[in-house]
Design a protein around this motif. Structure first.
Motif, PDB file in Angstrom:
ATOM      1  N   TYR A 158      27.753  -8.279 -30.605  1.00  0.00           N
ATOM      2  CA  TYR A 158      26.809  -7.177 -30.760  1.00  0.00           C
ATOM      3  C   TYR A 158      27.482  -5.969 -31.402  1.00  0.00           C
ATOM      4  O   TYR A 158      28.416  -5.390 -30.835  1.00  0.00           O
ATOM      5  CB  TYR A 158      26.194  -6.781 -29.408  1.00  0.00           C
ATOM      6  N   ASP A 159      27.017  -5.585 -32.549  1.00  0.00           N
ATOM      7  CA  ASP A 159      27.439  -4.357 -33.233  1.00  0.00           C
ATOM      8  C   ASP A 159      28.961  -4.213 -33.325  1.00  0.00           C
ATOM      9  O   ASP A 159      29.509  -3.170 -33.006  1.00  0.00           O
ATOM     10  CB  ASP A 159      26.819  -3.153 -32.515  1.00  0.00           C
ATOM     11  N   GLY A 160      29.620  -5.285 -33.721  1.00  0.00           N
ATOM     12  CA  GLY A 160      31.069  -5.234 -33.898  1.00  0.00           C
ATOM     13  C   GLY A 160      31.853  -5.321 -32.600  1.00  0.00           C
ATOM     14  O   GLY A 160      33.062  -5.120 -32.583  1.00  0.00           O
ATOM     15  N   GLY A 161      31.196  -5.589 -31.514  1.00  0.00           N
ATOM     16  CA  GLY A 161      31.842  -5.690 -30.209  1.00  0.00           C
ATOM     17  C   GLY A 161      31.394  -4.549 -29.308  1.00  0.00           C
ATOM     18  O   GLY A 161      31.484  -3.396 -29.692  1.00  0.00           O
ATOM     19  N   THR A 162      30.885  -4.899 -28.144  1.00  0.00           N
ATOM     20  CA  THR A 162      30.282  -3.906 -27.269  1.00  0.00           C
ATOM     21  C   THR A 162      30.545  -4.252 -25.804  1.00  0.00           C
ATOM     22  O   THR A 162      30.467  -5.408 -25.409  1.00  0.00           O
ATOM     23  CB  THR A 162      28.766  -3.852 -27.517  1.00  0.00           C
ATOM     24  N   ALA A 163      30.792  -3.218 -25.003  1.00  0.00           N
ATOM     25  CA  ALA A 163      31.083  -3.406 -23.579  1.00  0.00           C
ATOM     26  C   ALA A 163      29.956  -2.860 -22.703  1.00  0.00           C
ATOM     27  O   ALA A 163      29.131  -2.064 -23.156  1.00  0.00           O
ATOM     28  CB  ALA A 163      32.395  -2.716 -23.224  1.00  0.00           C
ATOM     29  N   TRP A 164      29.934  -3.300 -21.455  1.00  0.00           N
ATOM     30  CA  TRP A 164      29.017  -2.787 -20.436  1.00  0.00           C
ATOM     31  C   TRP A 164      29.651  -3.037 -19.078  1.00  0.00           C
ATOM     32  O   TRP A 164      30.634  -3.763 -18.967  1.00  0.00           O
ATOM     33  CB  TRP A 164      27.634  -3.449 -20.532  1.00  0.00           C
ATOM     34  N   LEU A 165      29.101  -2.431 -18.047  1.00  0.00           N
ATOM     35  CA  LEU A 165      29.612  -2.595 -16.689  1.00  0.00           C
ATOM     36  C   LEU A 165      28.715  -3.519 -15.877  1.00  0.00           C
ATOM     37  O   LEU A 165      27.502  -3.574 -16.094  1.00  0.00           O
ATOM     38  CB  LEU A 165      29.691  -1.242 -15.977  1.00  0.00           C
ATOM     39  N   SER A 166      29.323  -4.198 -14.915  1.00  0.00           N
ATOM     40  CA  SER A 166      28.595  -5.074 -14.010  1.00  0.00           C
ATOM     41  C   SER A 166      29.288  -5.065 -12.657  1.00  0.00           C
ATOM     42  O   SER A 166      30.480  -4.794 -12.566  1.00  0.00           O
ATOM     43  CB  SER A 166      28.574  -6.508 -14.576  1.00  0.00           C
ATOM     44  N   THR A 167      28.542  -5.381 -11.613  1.00  0.00           N
ATOM     45  CA  THR A 167      29.153  -5.532 -10.299  1.00  0.00           C
ATOM     46  C   THR A 167      29.511  -6.990 -10.035  1.00  0.00           C
ATOM     47  O   THR A 167      30.110  -7.295  -9.014  1.00  0.00           O
ATOM     48  CB  THR A 167      28.202  -5.053  -9.173  1.00  0.00           C
ATOM     49  N   LYS A 168      29.142  -7.854 -10.950  1.00  0.00           N
ATOM     50  CA  LYS A 168      29.414  -9.279 -10.811  1.00  0.00           C
ATOM     51  C   LYS A 168      30.311  -9.742 -11.952  1.00  0.00           C
ATOM     52  O   LYS A 168      30.204  -9.267 -13.075  1.00  0.00           O
ATOM     53  CB  LYS A 168      28.116 -10.066 -10.832  1.00  0.00           C
ATOM     54  N   GLU A 169      31.169 -10.683 -11.653  1.00  0.00           N
ATOM     55  CA  GLU A 169      32.071 -11.222 -12.671  1.00  0.00           C
ATOM     56  C   GLU A 169      31.317 -12.104 -13.664  1.00  0.00           C
ATOM     57  O   GLU A 169      31.696 -12.199 -14.834  1.00  0.00           O
ATOM     58  CB  GLU A 169      33.184 -12.008 -11.984  1.00  0.00           C
TER      59      GLU A 169
END
Length: 191
Positions: A158-169
């Protein structure tokens, strides 16, 4: 005509190979599995309460918004974007140092703008704003801290690489939803 058909076949084969190699497990389209909510009303996310209890509400609203994007739910995303704007505006920064207060105010102002856009946009535009919102929330957590383990996940597509947070692995991609539900990897743990 044979040359055109052969060329189209070659292009289709090359495209399929690129898509297959680009994403984890080589799956482009996956069946939408039921999405488990990151948090529910009975679950309490423990934050560094000596610093700020309102950061807990922001994270909860962020995870609910992420879940709506994972589920490809544009209307729920709009609703939760507006809910997130309210919790962002209620963040009390008074217990932080002057420099942390200034940084948090900048982060919250930017995050609020993106949450507002999410509250009035189609799902593709919501996802564009969620990318920057995710960076803002990650920056906020770096200051406010958290006592729970968060997973920063990363999608290379996504868009050259994108991060997000999660509470699950387990990866559930908010940028592609059912198109590439598990595309991504855990980039780091945040404790």
């Amino acid at each position: 005509m044979k040359i055109v058909k052969r060329s189209l076949g070659t292009i289709a084969l090359a495209t399929t190979m690129i898509v297959t190699v680009s994403c984890k497990d080589g799956k482009k389209v996956e069946e939408a599995a039921p999405v488990e909510k990151e948090m529910n009303n009975n679950e309490v996310m423990t934050m560094n309460t000596s610093k700020n209890v309102n950061a807990e509400a922001i994270l909860s609203d962020y995870f609910n918004l992420k879940d709506a994007l994972v589920a490809d739910d544009n209307e729920k995303g709009k609703e939760l974007g507006l809910v997130l704007t309210k919790s962002l505006q209620e963040l009390d920064v008074s217990s932080f140092s002057d420099s942390e207060q200034n940084e948090l105010k900048d982060i919250i102002e930017d995050a609020n703008e993106h949450a507002e856009h999410i509250g009035e946009s189609d799902i593709n535009h919501q996802r564009e704003h969620f990318k920057i919102l995710s960076k803002d929330i990650t920056d906020m957590v770096a200051i406010t801290g958290t006592e729970i383990t968060l997973y920063e996940q990363f999608c290379p597509m996504y868009d050259g690489g994108t991060a997000w947070l999660s509470t699950k692995e387990e990866v559930r991609n908010p940028y592609y939803g059912s198109q590439m539900l598990t595309c991504g990897k855990v980039q780091r743990e945040i404790n």
